[in-house]
Scaffold this active site. Structure first.
Site, PDB file in Angstrom:
ATOM      1  N   TYR A  72      27.239  74.951  11.636  1.00 27.56           N
ATOM      2  CA  TYR A  72      27.548  74.028  12.484  1.00 27.56           C
ATOM      3  C   TYR A  72      26.141  73.349  12.988  1.00 27.56           C
ATOM      4  CZ  TYR A  72      29.594  71.760  16.849  1.00 27.56           C
ATOM      5  OH  TYR A  72      30.112  71.061  17.726  1.00 27.56           O
ATOM      6  N   PHE A 124      30.393  41.808   9.301  1.00 28.70           N
ATOM      7  CA  PHE A 124      31.663  42.268   8.702  1.00 28.70           C
ATOM      8  C   PHE A 124      32.696  42.565   9.549  1.00 28.70           C
ATOM      9  CE2 PHE A 124      34.412  46.144   7.119  1.00 28.70           C
ATOM     10  CZ  PHE A 124      34.844  45.661   6.152  1.00 28.70           C
ATOM     11  N   ASP A 125      34.077  42.600   9.555  1.00 28.41           N
ATOM     12  CA  ASP A 125      34.948  42.925  10.445  1.00 28.41           C
ATOM     13  C   ASP A 125      34.882  43.929  11.589  1.00 28.41           C
ATOM     14  OD1 ASP A 125      36.026  41.477   8.050  1.00 28.41           O
ATOM     15  OD2 ASP A 125      37.810  42.206   8.292  1.00 28.41           O
ATOM     16  N   ASP A 215      22.951  46.206   8.448  1.00 26.65           N
ATOM     17  CA  ASP A 215      24.233  46.677   8.083  1.00 26.65           C
ATOM     18  C   ASP A 215      23.831  47.031   6.370  1.00 26.65           C
ATOM     19  OD1 ASP A 215      26.672  47.406   7.000  1.00 26.65           O
ATOM     20  OD2 ASP A 215      27.600  45.895   8.088  1.00 26.65           O
ATOM     21  N   ALA A 217      25.212  48.890   4.119  1.00 26.81           N
ATOM     22  CA  ALA A 217      26.425  49.560   3.228  1.00 26.81           C
ATOM     23  C   ALA A 217      26.040  49.304   1.692  1.00 26.81           C
ATOM     24  CB  ALA A 217      27.761  48.926   3.567  1.00 26.81           C
ATOM     25  N   LYS A 258      29.886  53.239   0.200  1.00 21.65           N
ATOM     26  CA  LYS A 258      29.566  52.224  -0.970  1.00 21.65           C
ATOM     27  C   LYS A 258      28.423  52.532  -1.653  1.00 21.65           C
ATOM     28  CE  LYS A 258      32.080  49.710   2.238  1.00 21.65           C
ATOM     29  NZ  LYS A 258      32.473  50.049   3.520  1.00 21.65           N
ATOM     30  N   HIS A 450      47.332  42.257   8.842  1.00 19.87           N
ATOM     31  CA  HIS A 450      47.348  42.184   7.063  1.00 19.87           C
ATOM     32  C   HIS A 450      47.706  43.829   6.789  1.00 19.87           C
ATOM     33  CE1 HIS A 450      43.100  43.175   8.522  1.00 19.87           C
ATOM     34  NE2 HIS A 450      43.178  43.894   7.253  1.00 19.87           N
TER      35      HIS A 450
END
Ligand code: F0G
Length: 458
Positions: A72, A124-125, A215, A217, A258, A450
């Site tokens: 932990y 990004f969204d 960001d 990714a 990614k 969507h």
């Protein structure tokens, strides 16, 4: 004879994928209300819905999983991962999270306040979502070339410095908590940002005392593009390029699904101790204790190896050349795709492919459905369905581009799968004049429609 390109890996384990007939797929997609998200994966032959968490891990990553430390507190897998992150990014402060949006949630809980403006290059969204959720706004300062689907510009992910400077000049400093630079830029089609642009954005941010957050990714794919496209970087290794790139920023959020080459995971890495300290509180609240933050020990161990592998040139060359192989095949057949090809995906231009289908009948969705019916291939619509309705008028928002994204999972499919995908698209393209009608929506959620929207044939 010139030798053809051959991938720098061989296969140790295989996973069967199921073929099906066109008749079966017609039945299945109808039952799924023509929404590709509703299909179970055994009904898909080649799955290009996303490159996120869908890649294949290496033998070394699987071996690392076995030695993961599930303690932990103070897990050695955490320490190992922290060390690799420091080596690749230079950032000394590190917090694991369960995926990219969780890293955004934790960091933005510290940094984003109501009424703030967060400039960037086509956020990004989820990034935008986490900004807007805090009643702040995401401001797109991408260069104009980013929105031109055919112009051959090597770094369409770049930020327009004049646009950014204007935002800085027109707003009080305290309104802008940071600038977010997405590398590569998913929203504009997996397009890279140049080192020159990163440097200039950094300089501008520093002169206004505004932090720059990546960001990251797909940072390794971005570094690959810098190496092959930008003057002065040909002789540098991917790791050197990554290290330089991160040195111009103050921190990063990462979706490790990614360029971490793992199926689940993410993290925050920072230069600033004070922000890190504040972020640990939210990490403990939302994710888990600071030495696991939502990840298993074994997953952190696999990620440590994955980050190292993803920043090797040979791997990146095979990855990006595979995406480009598909792009070249498609353009050879005349299929309209976004150019230059992105690092992680090929985007088909449905406005040019099926202009015969009215826009209010969701032409990109219709093309994605056809691709599934004809070839068992699952892509994703990035067009009117995704753009959703205007929150006030409740009318459809028609974005400039109607795209179908074919995201290629890492190390998963072979070049002959790419040949198959291209052939399916060529056959559809050859009969495109017959496509006259699309779909109508019969049920939809008030936001993010969507994922669950239901369609019927028009
Ligand atoms: N930033 C970028 C640039 C992304 O592409 C994604 C995810 C995220 C952040 C969020 O990361 O999924 O780990 O929470 N993109 C996926 C895609 C979902 O299909 O493009 P996450």
């Amino acid at each position: 004879m010139e030798l053809p390109y051959a991938a720098p890996y061989k296969i140790k384990m295989v996973e069967s994928i199921k073929r099906s007939t066109q008749q079966e797929r017609e039945k299945w997609i109808k039952k799924a209300h023509y929404n590709l998200f509703n299909l179970s994966s055994d009904k898909v032959f080649i799955d290009l819905l996303t490159d996120s968490g869908t890649g294949a891990m290496s033998d070394k990553q699987w071996a690392a999983m076995m030695s993961g430390d599930e303690s932990y507190a103070g897990s050695t897998s955490f320490l190992q991962l922290k060390k690799v992150v420091k080596k690749i990014t230079g950032y000394p402060y590190f917090l694991p999270t369960h995926q990219g949006r969780a890293a955004e949630n934790v960091l933005f809980s510290v940094m984003v306040k109501k009424g703030n403006i967060v400039p960037g290059n086509s956020h990004f969204d989820t990034t935008k979502g986490h900004i807007e959720f805090r009643k702040a706004s995401a401001l797109d300062c991408s260069i104009d070339e980013a929105f031109d689907t055919v112009i051959d510009y090597p770094f369409k992910g770049n930020i327009d410095l004049n646009k950014l400077k204007m935002v800085f000049d027109e707003n009080p400093r305290e309104k802008i908590p940071f600038v977010v630079l997405t590398i590569t830029c998913n929203t504009s089609g997996g397009q890279p940002v140049s080192m020159k642009n990163i440097k200039e954005v950094s300089k501008l941010c520093r002169s206004y005392n505004i932090p720059l957050i990546f960001d990251a990714a797909r940072f390794a794919e971005n570094a690959y593009f810098i190496k092959i496209r930008e003057k002065g970087y040909q002789e540098k290794s991917i790791k050197e390029i990554a290290r330089e790139l991160f040195s111009y920023g103050d921190g990063m959020t990462m979706s490790a699904k990614k360029d971490g080459l793992v199926n689940m995971g993410g993290f925050i890495a920072l230069n600033n101790e004070e922000i890190y300290k504040q972020a640990t509180v939210f990490n403990i609240m939302y994710e888990g204790f600071i030495t696991y933050g939502g990840m298993n020990g074994r997953d952190m161990a696999a990620l440590a190896v994955g980050l190292d592998e993803a920043t090797e040139f040979d791997y990146l060359e095979s990855r990006i050349e595979q995406v480009s192989y598909l792009g070249k095949k498609l353009t050879g057949y005349g299929v309209p795709v976004l150019q230059p090809f992105g690092g992680h995906a090929i985007f088909i231009d449905a406005n040019k492919f099926v202009p015969t289908i009215p826009r209010d009948e969701y032409r990109a969705q219709a093309l994605a459905i056809e691709l599934y019916i004809i070839g068992g291939i699952r892509g994703v619509e990035i067009g009117t369905v995704l753009a959703d309705r205007d929150p006030f008028t409740r009318k459809n928002r028609y974005p400039e581009l109607e795209l179908v994204r074919l995201a290629i999972p890492r190390r998963t499919y072979s070049l002959n799968h790419m040949d198959y995908i291209a052939a399916v698209l060529k056959n559809i393209y050859d009969t495109r004049d017959q496509a006259k009608s699309g779909y109508k929506i019969i049920d939809e959620a008030p936001i993010m429609r969507h994922f669950t929207v239901k369609f019927a044939k028009n």
